[in-house]
Design an enzyme around this catalytic site. Structure first.
Site: not given
Lengths: 353, 353, 353, 353
Positions: C224, C75-76, C248, C222
């Site tokens: 989050s 997402s980053n 995450g 992962k």
């Protein structure tokens, strides 16, 4: 979501913007979008390819229903599963298949502003009368009023003065902020906002809507949240702008009309279109008692094809009504036998099958 | 919440039940609760004692407004902060202060079924015409349809046959399940269900409402959730029982009427009571256009005294309108100056102050 | 999101699948992904074009930190705002810039299964060691366990027998279900599931994870969400498969290790990478007391660059630490001065600036 | 919830407060509450009366387990269903039945501040070593940090200076604000905050906890939310006050210890008490590997007796383990056969039955 590399974005946009600045901000606000629309589905082959023939046949079968027009690539169109090319091509085909007196409103929303601008331009080029632009939502924690306003418009809260429409202040501002025109500034056709919290997990805040309603090229909103208090407030606070609110689901179509909405974009119109147009007519002619009776019978079928079973539900019922429904793209699964039974019951129990 | 040990519960209940079985299950369903009600607030002294004089003065000041009646100890009455004795005493005082042609609907809900039964009986004894029974909610994870149905009624889903009203099947069943009468079975007065998810975090499921609507002593529901789709469905599915649905907030009063609700219990009626009664009248007389204009102007004030500022907001505005508002019990705090300014703006901006 | 028309999908997939069936389902489960990864950001020019030079410089600056590897287009990475071409190109550039002993895990998730398969193949072709495949979420109401399992694998719940790894049953099944290989069946590299409810509004149910953990080409997840109870349960129930769980977010990295997670993909690693690697080392060496002290000081900075300020927050702090942060793509806005002050305080108050 | 009229509240409070001001604010912060506690259930007869004999027998059966003490009338005690008299009586009985070297922590929270103060005083009078005070929640929209702080303490944010403990500033303030002592100001015994969003729909904000941690008579918190990031932050920010954090559920007991929690109040301790004490011991002795294995096996049983089946679940399992479980008060229903089967499986599948 983004268009392919078939054209170099920046040059195109720049050229187009020079053009659209003249076009977009003039007469577009006049577009009257009152009425009922089905957000049409996208038929697929068994290999999950778009089936354009069946799409066109469906449109012909809708011909006798007094829809105001068609919404292409709302959530029911599985737009999230189409490539950019497919999205544009579907719009092109629909525009060709549909009589010119019916509006084609095309869903052009992407996550990024840039991609949304390009998609909007493409869809307008291929005949969309207006675009329906969903809120970007992936980074919903940062999608504040300010960010959402900025996605649609280079103007900010304070900029919208009562004199906004005068033009001169507008232009001098544009000159100083090169290359920052946003979706509605640049769209060749009017923009309809689209708030669908069930899919996006995000509601456009009312204050952002009120600000955006003052933009000459933003003419209305499809609100699918179902909160009539909110819808009433939006209508109340945008009265002077002639902002047009469309109910986003058949379940509150009557309540929407009672509070000032001017139409509806309803998944259920894909299968009970004539009935929804009848409900519209009752509301407009003050036959509230009949309208109430009809509305009551639509709630369960509507829930079944929206919240409960979604697009696979709509497509299944389309088959029962003689339209082409067919499979969805993966990962959307077809309904199980159990689900189909429950779906059918929602229609039979209310006298529709 | 529970009554004190002033009486021995079980003997009393048994005696009363023998009595109420004859009473409760006969004519009560005839009670007509259509109309507008303020859920009145409870005035307190600065020492946080109930101020019964001010309570009575408020009621006298409401005399000229064509309310159908008064709801005592809805959420706005801070019932959660009153002792059992205070709860009963407030009802007693209100009944005495209010003309007999106005209904007194008393909020008798407690967390446990047992305590609710006792509170219901006490309130009925002191003159409540009906009771408003909120859903128990502390263990909301276990408050399934089945549990909620069982709180109100010893009948279960399957028990409600079309022949329910015939009486004989009913009695033989009662005989075999000694001491398991639940709230509505035993209440000497009709029961109105109360769903207020904003406070309880719990919605009574529609299927539970439909089941309960078949109970002779359950005559309606106050639904404060604001989801008109749900309200429409409840009305649709309880049509044959003559079940009466009251909107639980002024913000969707018009939409509620349009879909078949028969009135409203609205916090805003504590301060704009005449206006809400006017809105009712417009809806009943098919003046939908005027109703819409009025409804629009009520949304922001209503939001201010409910979601935004709650009971302290209602009490503050009461002061502006010449009623006794005064402090809330702790931990509810009075509004800050900033909040008061915002509250006032919601009324002035809509022409009410 | 989808790749452009530069290649004809179906033929390619078919050819590739014939190939990958041999490859994918053999040794890939051996890939060890234990360790700390930054989900790197994508630098943009002021015209919002991807700035590949700055991307490469950032990677060089990370060289001295003992990361296990890099996650590209979590997402980053603003992957939702990149075109398909950009997504692939970023992966290609990263792979070239990063030493071969560091893993490159590429986020290849798209909304449709088809598009995800193609993106996965492209990214693998350009050097991704594994792919991180986020749950599709737009139609989250229909993204049941069954649908999610089906997105990743053609196997269904029942299909995963203890004998699954034997191969022969597997092949005969493949033969009979032409063209229905799903993401993990067909991926040339191992698949890591990605559950990020903060962005998608969707958690992969534990039962779906357990089922998918039995797929030879799905090696970990992962997670989050930050619910260590859930993480503990996943680890407990996938123990026999050697399934690898990565935390995450940095805020529960210690707790994750304590319960059996084997690493973390943490936004905060973009700026406090050495510290997160130190925390990893403490956990692995049973220095729990020191680990606790360090973990405590990371919670506020982490909240600031995730929930509170998101990607624009990460990029702002990168500037302070000598990396290239720069602007985000619209509609993500840069932080306001007020927000920057708050962001800075989260770091200074904990001794990091 | 409120005590009966057996005593006149105001005079008593005033007298008590004069007394408690000297007592409460001195040495109480020294109480060490580290360890494991079962939040005991309240046995009822088939007529739903409190069964004090069975209550005492359960306590005797817990004698051999190295609990630090017992929590009476946490959510598992069905306190919301007890009358005020019953609540006090249960505490009195428990105190008498339990050895003096075991702590009795009594849940004294009510919705109103006044009622909570009285209940706290009564429970302290009958032997509670500390009180556990749940957040009031009915008007949760108004339960801001400020309101919650004010419920527990007459001090506000700004008042808590580093010199707070000095006493003199404190007293001069008290003098000027007659009759506004709040729960912790006035409690004769130390106060433990209680945040249980699953039941209340409300989390005490971290900033409110930090402020309240500076109150001499507030010594810790039971946090049942399960968010270890939040728990870590609370511990980090209250370090200097020696504030003691107890995990509110067995599912994150290990993770809680790893991050600095000092114990747990766990529904599961009603049935697997020895195991939870063993887990505590492993965590305190750095046997993290063993702790992890044990923790893993506790997650499913814990989920079954909390989120999934609640108090009826705990009581059912108590029967299997030789304790008195028995029925709950209505509207809590006993489990169905189907549910019992699922419950049992959660224990057998993890080797506990």
């Amino acid at each position: 979501m983004a268009l392919s590399g078939l054209f170099t974005p920046c040059a195109r946009i720049m050229a187009h913007r020079a053009l659209c600045r003249g076009l977009a901000l003039t007469a577009s606000s006049a577009l009257d979008i009152r009425g009922i629309y089905p957000p049409i589905t996208t038929p697929f082959t068994n290999q999950e390819e778009v089936d354009y023939e069946k799409l066109e046949e469906n449109l012909q079968n809708y011909n006798h229903i007094p829809f105001r027009g068609f919404v292409v690539q709302g959530s029911n169109g599985e737009y999230a599963y189409l490539t950019s090319e497919e999205r544009v091509e579907v719009v092109r085909r629909v525009r060709k298949a549909v009589p010119t007196n019916r509006l084609v409103i095309a869903g052009s929303g992407c996550e990024s502003t840039q991609a949304t601008i390009r998609m909007t331009e493409e869809m307008a080029k291929f005949g969309a009368d207006a675009v329906l632009v969903v809120t970007p939502a992936y980074y919903r924690g940062r999608m504040t009023s300010t960010a959402l306003i900025h996605h649609y418009s280079k103007q900010s809260h304070g900029d919208f003065s009562p004199l906004y429409a005068s033009g001169s202040a507008q232009q001098s501002k544009s000159a100083s902020s090169f290359c920052h025109d946003q979706v509605a500034d640049c769209s060749p056709v009017p923009v309809v906002l689209y708030s669908v919290p069930g899919n996006t997990g995000l509601d456009i805040p009312v204050d952002a809507i009120v600000t955006l309603s003052q933009h000459q090229n933003i003419i209305g909103i499809k609100d699918s949240g179902g909160d009539v208090t909110r819808i009433g407030l939006i209508i109340h606070k945008t009265k002077r702008q002639g902002f047009q609110v469309l109910s986003g689901s058949a379940s509150f179509l009557l309540a929407g009309y009672s509070i000032g909405a001017v139409g509806g974009i309803c998944a259920l119109a894909n299968v009970l279109g004539a009935q929804l147009c009848a409900l519209e007519s009752m509301c407009l002619n003050d036959q509230w008692e009949e309208a109430k009776e009809l509305q009551h019978r639509l709630i369960e079928p509507n829930a079944a094809v929206t919240r409960r079973f979604g697009v696979p539900g709509v497509k299944q019922v389309m088959e029962w009504y003689g339209y082409h429904g067919g499979p969805c793209r993966s990962p959307l699964l077809p309904l199980t036998d159990e689900e189909i039974k429950e779906l059918k019951k929602a229609f039979t129990a209310n006298g529709w099958l």
